[in-house]
Design an enzyme around this catalytic site. Structure first.
Site, PDB file in Angstrom:
ATOM      1  N   VAL A  33       0.773  -1.173  -0.044  1.00 16.30           N
ATOM      2  CA  VAL A  33       0.022   0.040   0.241  1.00 16.30           C
ATOM      3  C   VAL A  33       0.521   1.007  -0.008  1.00 16.30           C
ATOM      4  CG1 VAL A  33      -1.435   1.095   1.045  1.00 16.30           C
ATOM      5  CG2 VAL A  33      -2.157  -1.523   0.910  1.00 16.30           C
ATOM      6  N   PRO A  53      10.880  -0.945   9.126  1.00 21.02           N
ATOM      7  CA  PRO A  53      12.245  -1.344   9.166  1.00 21.02           C
ATOM      8  C   PRO A  53      12.504  -2.528   7.359  1.00 21.02           C
ATOM      9  CG  PRO A  53      10.559  -2.285  10.439  1.00 21.02           C
ATOM     10  CD  PRO A  53       9.533  -0.814   9.899  1.00 21.02           C
ATOM     11  N   GLY A  56      10.622  -5.444   5.601  1.00 23.85           N
ATOM     12  CA  GLY A  56       9.978  -5.590   5.217  1.00 23.85           C
ATOM     13  C   GLY A  56       9.246  -4.953   4.034  1.00 23.85           C
ATOM     14  N   ASP A 118      -6.920   2.390   5.640  1.00 24.55           N
ATOM     15  CA  ASP A 118      -8.182   1.213   5.925  1.00 24.55           C
ATOM     16  C   ASP A 118      -8.929   1.741   6.870  1.00 24.55           C
ATOM     17  OD1 ASP A 118      -7.426  -0.006   3.509  1.00 24.55           O
ATOM     18  OD2 ASP A 118      -7.456  -1.676   3.998  1.00 24.55           O
TER      19      ASP A 118
HETATM   20  C1  LIG Z   1     -10.047   3.991  -3.415  1.00 25.70           C
HETATM   21  C2  LIG Z   1      -8.847   3.782  -2.974  1.00 25.70           C
HETATM   22  C3  LIG Z   1      -7.021   4.581  -3.500  1.00 25.70           C
HETATM   23  C4  LIG Z   1      -5.734   3.977  -2.427  1.00 25.70           C
HETATM   24  O1  LIG Z   1      -5.861   3.155  -1.055  1.00 25.70           O
HETATM   25  O2  LIG Z   1      -4.917   4.732  -3.062  1.00 25.70           O
HETATM   26  C5  LIG Z   1      -8.818   3.049  -1.027  1.00 25.70           C
HETATM   27  N1  LIG Z   1      -8.785   1.632  -1.260  1.00 25.70           N
HETATM   28  C6  LIG Z   1      -8.633   1.455  -2.660  1.00 25.70           C
HETATM   29  C7  LIG Z   1      -8.705  -0.264  -2.452  1.00 25.70           C
HETATM   30  C8  LIG Z   1      -8.857  -0.786  -1.721  1.00 25.70           C
HETATM   31  N2  LIG Z   1      -8.969  -0.992  -0.253  1.00 25.70           N
HETATM   32  C9  LIG Z   1      -9.368  -1.925   0.189  1.00 25.70           C
HETATM   33  C10 LIG Z   1     -10.433  -3.194  -0.354  1.00 25.70           C
HETATM   34  C11 LIG Z   1     -10.491  -4.806  -0.840  1.00 25.70           C
HETATM   35  C12 LIG Z   1     -11.177  -5.226  -1.383  1.00 25.70           C
HETATM   36  C13 LIG Z   1     -13.073  -4.427  -0.665  1.00 25.70           C
HETATM   37  O3  LIG Z   1     -12.785  -4.156   1.044  1.00 25.70           O
HETATM   38  O4  LIG Z   1     -13.815  -3.851  -1.019  1.00 25.70           O
HETATM   39  C14 LIG Z   1      -9.842  -2.368  -1.640  1.00 25.70           C
HETATM   40  C15 LIG Z   1      -9.629  -3.102  -3.231  1.00 25.70           C
HETATM   41  C16 LIG Z   1      -8.492  -3.569  -3.753  1.00 25.70           C
HETATM   42  O5  LIG Z   1      -7.265  -4.085  -3.579  1.00 25.70           O
HETATM   43  O6  LIG Z   1      -8.798  -3.248  -5.254  1.00 25.70           O
HETATM   44  C17 LIG Z   1     -10.388  -2.530   1.777  1.00 25.70           C
HETATM   45  C18 LIG Z   1     -10.438  -1.414   2.172  1.00 25.70           C
HETATM   46  N3  LIG Z   1     -10.583  -0.143   2.737  1.00 25.70           N
HETATM   47  C19 LIG Z   1     -10.859   0.832   3.115  1.00 25.70           C
HETATM   48  C20 LIG Z   1     -11.462  -0.073   4.405  1.00 25.70           C
HETATM   49  C21 LIG Z   1     -11.850   0.108   5.644  1.00 25.70           C
HETATM   50  C22 LIG Z   1     -13.299   0.551   5.496  1.00 25.70           C
HETATM   51  O7  LIG Z   1     -13.815   0.540   4.827  1.00 25.70           O
HETATM   52  O8  LIG Z   1     -13.660   0.275   6.431  1.00 25.70           O
HETATM   53  C23 LIG Z   1     -10.910  -1.504   3.543  1.00 25.70           C
HETATM   54  C24 LIG Z   1     -11.576  -3.026   4.445  1.00 25.70           C
HETATM   55  C25 LIG Z   1     -10.298  -3.640   5.363  1.00 25.70           C
HETATM   56  C26 LIG Z   1     -11.055  -4.875   5.576  1.00 25.70           C
HETATM   57  O9  LIG Z   1     -12.263  -4.848   5.357  1.00 25.70           O
HETATM   58  O10 LIG Z   1     -11.004  -5.403   6.104  1.00 25.70           O
HETATM   59  C27 LIG Z   1     -11.022   2.020   3.354  1.00 25.70           C
HETATM   60  C28 LIG Z   1     -10.217   2.980   2.165  1.00 25.70           C
HETATM   61  N4  LIG Z   1     -10.045   2.978   1.588  1.00 25.70           N
HETATM   62  C29 LIG Z   1     -10.031   4.061   0.752  1.00 25.70           C
HETATM   63  C30 LIG Z   1      -9.368   4.250  -0.457  1.00 25.70           C
HETATM   64  C31 LIG Z   1     -10.616   5.024   1.550  1.00 25.70           C
HETATM   65  C32 LIG Z   1     -12.557   5.460   0.736  1.00 25.70           C
HETATM   66  C33 LIG Z   1     -12.320   5.631  -1.064  1.00 25.70           C
HETATM   67  C34 LIG Z   1     -13.595   5.441  -1.383  1.00 25.70           C
HETATM   68  O11 LIG Z   1     -14.735   5.192  -0.775  1.00 25.70           O
HETATM   69  O12 LIG Z   1     -13.767   5.726  -2.541  1.00 25.70           O
HETATM   70  C35 LIG Z   1     -10.940   4.716   2.521  1.00 25.70           C
HETATM   71  C36 LIG Z   1     -12.094   4.497   3.242  1.00 25.70           C
HETATM   72  C37 LIG Z   1      -9.109   5.327   3.344  1.00 25.70           C
HETATM   73  C38 LIG Z   1      -8.428   4.923   3.029  1.00 25.70           C
HETATM   74  O13 LIG Z   1      -7.367   4.011   2.993  1.00 25.70           O
HETATM   75  O14 LIG Z   1      -8.064   6.639   2.290  1.00 25.70           O
HETATM   76  C39 LIG Z   1      -8.157   2.415  -3.507  1.00 25.70           C
HETATM   77  C40 LIG Z   1      -8.682   1.438  -4.716  1.00 25.70           C
HETATM   78  C41 LIG Z   1      -7.175   1.971  -6.041  1.00 25.70           C
HETATM   79  C42 LIG Z   1      -7.338   1.837  -6.922  1.00 25.70           C
HETATM   80  O15 LIG Z   1      -7.198   0.893  -7.670  1.00 25.70           O
HETATM   81  O16 LIG Z   1      -7.557   3.203  -8.350  1.00 25.70           O
HETATM   82  N1  LIG Z   2      -6.431   1.771   1.269  1.00 28.69           N
HETATM   83  C1  LIG Z   2      -6.274   0.659   0.233  1.00 28.69           C
HETATM   84  O1  LIG Z   2      -6.507   0.536  -0.538  1.00 28.69           O
HETATM   85  C2  LIG Z   2      -5.278  -0.613   1.314  1.00 28.69           C
HETATM   86  C3  LIG Z   2      -5.831  -1.541  -0.235  1.00 28.69           C
HETATM   87  C4  LIG Z   2      -5.478  -2.575   0.989  1.00 28.69           C
HETATM   88  C5  LIG Z   2      -5.159  -3.262   2.432  1.00 28.69           C
HETATM   89  N2  LIG Z   2      -5.082  -1.942   2.757  1.00 28.69           N
HETATM   90  C6  LIG Z   2      -4.747  -1.577   4.469  1.00 28.69           C
HETATM   91  O2  LIG Z   2      -3.158  -1.062   5.129  1.00 28.69           O
HETATM   92  C7  LIG Z   2      -2.655  -1.658   5.533  1.00 28.69           C
HETATM   93  C8  LIG Z   2      -1.002  -2.209   5.206  1.00 28.69           C
HETATM   94  O3  LIG Z   2      -1.289  -2.948   3.778  1.00 28.69           O
HETATM   95  P1  LIG Z   2       0.482  -3.711   3.075  1.00 28.69           P
HETATM   96  O4  LIG Z   2      -0.519  -4.937   2.201  1.00 28.69           O
HETATM   97  O5  LIG Z   2       0.742  -2.423   2.333  1.00 28.69           O
HETATM   98  O6  LIG Z   2       0.817  -4.126   4.324  1.00 28.69           O
HETATM   99  P2  LIG Z   2       2.205  -4.711   4.229  1.00 28.69           P
HETATM  100  O7  LIG Z   2       2.557  -5.819   5.439  1.00 28.69           O
HETATM  101  O8  LIG Z   2       2.850  -5.040   3.065  1.00 28.69           O
HETATM  102  O9  LIG Z   2       3.466  -4.208   4.166  1.00 28.69           O
HETATM  103  C9  LIG Z   2       3.179  -2.819   5.957  1.00 28.69           C
HETATM  104  C10 LIG Z   2       5.167  -2.312   6.192  1.00 28.69           C
HETATM  105  O10 LIG Z   2       4.252  -1.675   7.249  1.00 28.69           O
HETATM  106  C11 LIG Z   2       5.869  -1.835   7.977  1.00 28.69           C
HETATM  107  N3  LIG Z   2       5.860  -0.989   9.523  1.00 28.69           N
HETATM  108  C12 LIG Z   2       5.190  -2.563  10.446  1.00 28.69           C
HETATM  109  N4  LIG Z   2       5.101  -1.445  11.464  1.00 28.69           N
HETATM  110  C13 LIG Z   2       5.788  -0.466  11.406  1.00 28.69           C
HETATM  111  C14 LIG Z   2       6.288   0.928  12.245  1.00 28.69           C
HETATM  112  N5  LIG Z   2       6.014   0.401  13.715  1.00 28.69           N
HETATM  113  N6  LIG Z   2       6.601   1.139  12.181  1.00 28.69           N
HETATM  114  C15 LIG Z   2       6.999   1.493  11.037  1.00 28.69           C
HETATM  115  N7  LIG Z   2       6.955   0.576  10.151  1.00 28.69           N
HETATM  116  C16 LIG Z   2       5.995  -0.815  10.324  1.00 28.69           C
HETATM  117  C17 LIG Z   2       6.220  -3.448   8.046  1.00 28.69           C
HETATM  118  O11 LIG Z   2       7.746  -3.673   7.001  1.00 28.69           O
HETATM  119  C18 LIG Z   2       6.178  -3.504   6.081  1.00 28.69           C
HETATM  120  O12 LIG Z   2       6.730  -2.849   5.676  1.00 28.69           O
HETATM  121  C19 LIG Z   2      -3.202  -2.809   6.638  1.00 28.69           C
HETATM  122  O13 LIG Z   2      -3.209  -2.015   7.464  1.00 28.69           O
HETATM  123  C20 LIG Z   2      -4.126  -3.097   5.329  1.00 28.69           C
HETATM  124  O14 LIG Z   2      -5.491  -3.322   5.667  1.00 28.69           O
HETATM  125  C21 LIG Z   2      -4.882  -0.927   2.859  1.00 28.69           C
END
Ligand SMILES: C[C@@]1(CC(=O)O)C2=NC(=C\c3[nH]c(c(CCC(=O)O)c3CC(=O)O)Cc3[nH]c(c(CC(=O)O)c3CCC(=O)O)/C=C3\N/C(=C\2)[C@@H](CCC(=O)O)[C@]3(C)CC(=O)O)/[C@H]1CCC(=O)O
Ligand SMILES: NC(=O)c1ccc[n+]([C@@H]2O[C@H](COP(=O)([O-])OP(=O)(O)OC[C@H]3O[C@@H](n4cnc5c(N)ncnc54)[C@H](O)[C@@H]3O)[C@@H](O)[C@H]2O)c1
Length: 201
Positions: A33, A53, A56, A118
């Site tokens: 991410v 670190p 990772g 997330d």
């Molecule tokens: C748009 C994008 C931008 C980016 O992150 O760069 C983005 N998430 C993306 C993908 C994605 N994220 C997740 C999946 C897994 C499938 C699924 O769950 O659907 C996928 C799909 C995938 O990976 O394809 C898991 C997930 N994400 C959040 C939660 C927590 C929750 O909703 O409570 C959980 C559930 C964790 C769980 O259930 O355990 C939360 C957030 N994710 C956001 C942004 C913010 C709201 C944006 C909005 O509402 O539009 C927000 C609120 C906060 C933030 O992180 O900023 C990027 C797509 C970029 C692209 O591909 O174009």
């Molecule tokens: N918003 C999104 O689009 C989205 C999509 C998928 C996952 N996530 C969430 O984002 C988070 C990270 O996902 P990921 O796939 O990149 O995980 P990952 O396991 O690939 O990476 C985690 C990173 O954090 C580092 N880390 C852990 N503890 C740390 C600390 N205390 N200080 C500094 N670095 C530390 C690890 O060394 C590693 O580099 C998860 O919580 C996951 O649920 C978000």
């Protein structure tokens, strides 16, 4: 007049184009991410510090570090990482929710805007799904309802754009700059706009 005012439909986000050029942003975590976040930050010309670190690190983040595209601190986050007064934003993407929450609290104490990936309640701003073509950027947000759907909607929008839209907007930018040189005054705005409309439409 009041009847014509737009109806307020609360519950949205304020969508902005945040200017972070040459500003310092702290990225905590170096996984998958973080790799995506770093691309967005560097494309916006931010100065990025990554604290994570080495063991990772995702290969893409390791590449950015190796090529000096980011400043790197090889360890876990420490509260003193926030002491740098030039930091304008903090992003975390760590696989440790307790650490994420702790960092968010510290950022609030220091009034630094933060996004804990997330964890919507610990985000001052959300990321969105972004389409980029040169100067054109389109961000789709579902306000936390469905990030995957944001991705799908973004692709549908992008598929319907003219293929040369980015270049066309760049040309418009050149034209606007030239017009500003010919007629620089604030009061010449309407005249500039008239020339501009004649040239573009
Ligand atoms: C748009 C994008 C931008 C980016 O992150 O760069 C983005 N998430 C993306 C993908 C994605 N994220 C997740 C999946 C897994 C499938 C699924 O769950 O659907 C996928 C799909 C995938 O990976 O394809 C898991 C997930 N994400 C959040 C939660 C927590 C929750 O909703 O409570 C959980 C559930 C964790 C769980 O259930 O355990 C939360 C957030 N994710 C956001 C942004 C913010 C709201 C944006 C909005 O509402 O539009 C927000 C609120 C906060 C933030 O992180 O900023 C990027 C797509 C970029 C692209 O591909 O174009
Ligand atoms: N918003 C999104 O689009 C989205 C999509 C998928 C996952 N996530 C969430 O984002 C988070 C990270 O996902 P990921 O796939 O990149 O995980 P990952 O396991 O690939 O990476 C985690 C990173 O954090 C580092 N880390 C852990 N503890 C740390 C600390 N205390 N200080 C500094 N670095 C530390 C690890 O060394 C590693 O580099 C998860 O919580 C996951 O649920 C978000």
């Amino acid at each position: 007049m009041a009847e014509q005012s737009p109806e307020i439909k609360g519950g949205g986000s304020l969508i902005l184009a945040w200017q972070v050029r040459n500003k310092r942003i702290l990225m905590v975590g170096g996984g998958e991410v973080a790799a995506g976040r770093i691309v967005n930050l560097l494309n916006a010309d931010a100065k990025v510090t990554v604290v994570s670190p080495r063991e990772g690190l995702n290969p893409e983040v390791a590449y950015r570090i190796k090529h000096n595209q980011v400043t790197y601190i090889d360890r876990k986050f420490q509260p003193s990482d926030l002491d740098d007064p030039s930091i304008v934003m903090v992003l975390t993407a760590v696989d440790d929710p307790v650490a994420g929450s702790e960092i968010y609290k510290l950022c609030k104490e220091k009034r630094i805007p933060a996004n804990i990936a997330d964890v919507p309640p610990e985000c001052d701003f959300y990321f969105g799904s972004v389409h980029r073509d040169g100067p054109l950027q389109i961000m789709v947000s579902t306000n936390g309802k469905g990030p995957k759907l944001a991705n799908i909607v973004r692709r549908q929008i992008a598929a319907n754009l003219p293929s040369n839209i980015g270049d066309a907007i760049s040309q418009v930018g050149v034209l606007r700059r030239k017009l500003r040189k010919v007629a620089p005054g604030i009061e010449e705005g309407p005249k500039r706009m008239q020339w501009y409309v004649c040239a573009v439409i």
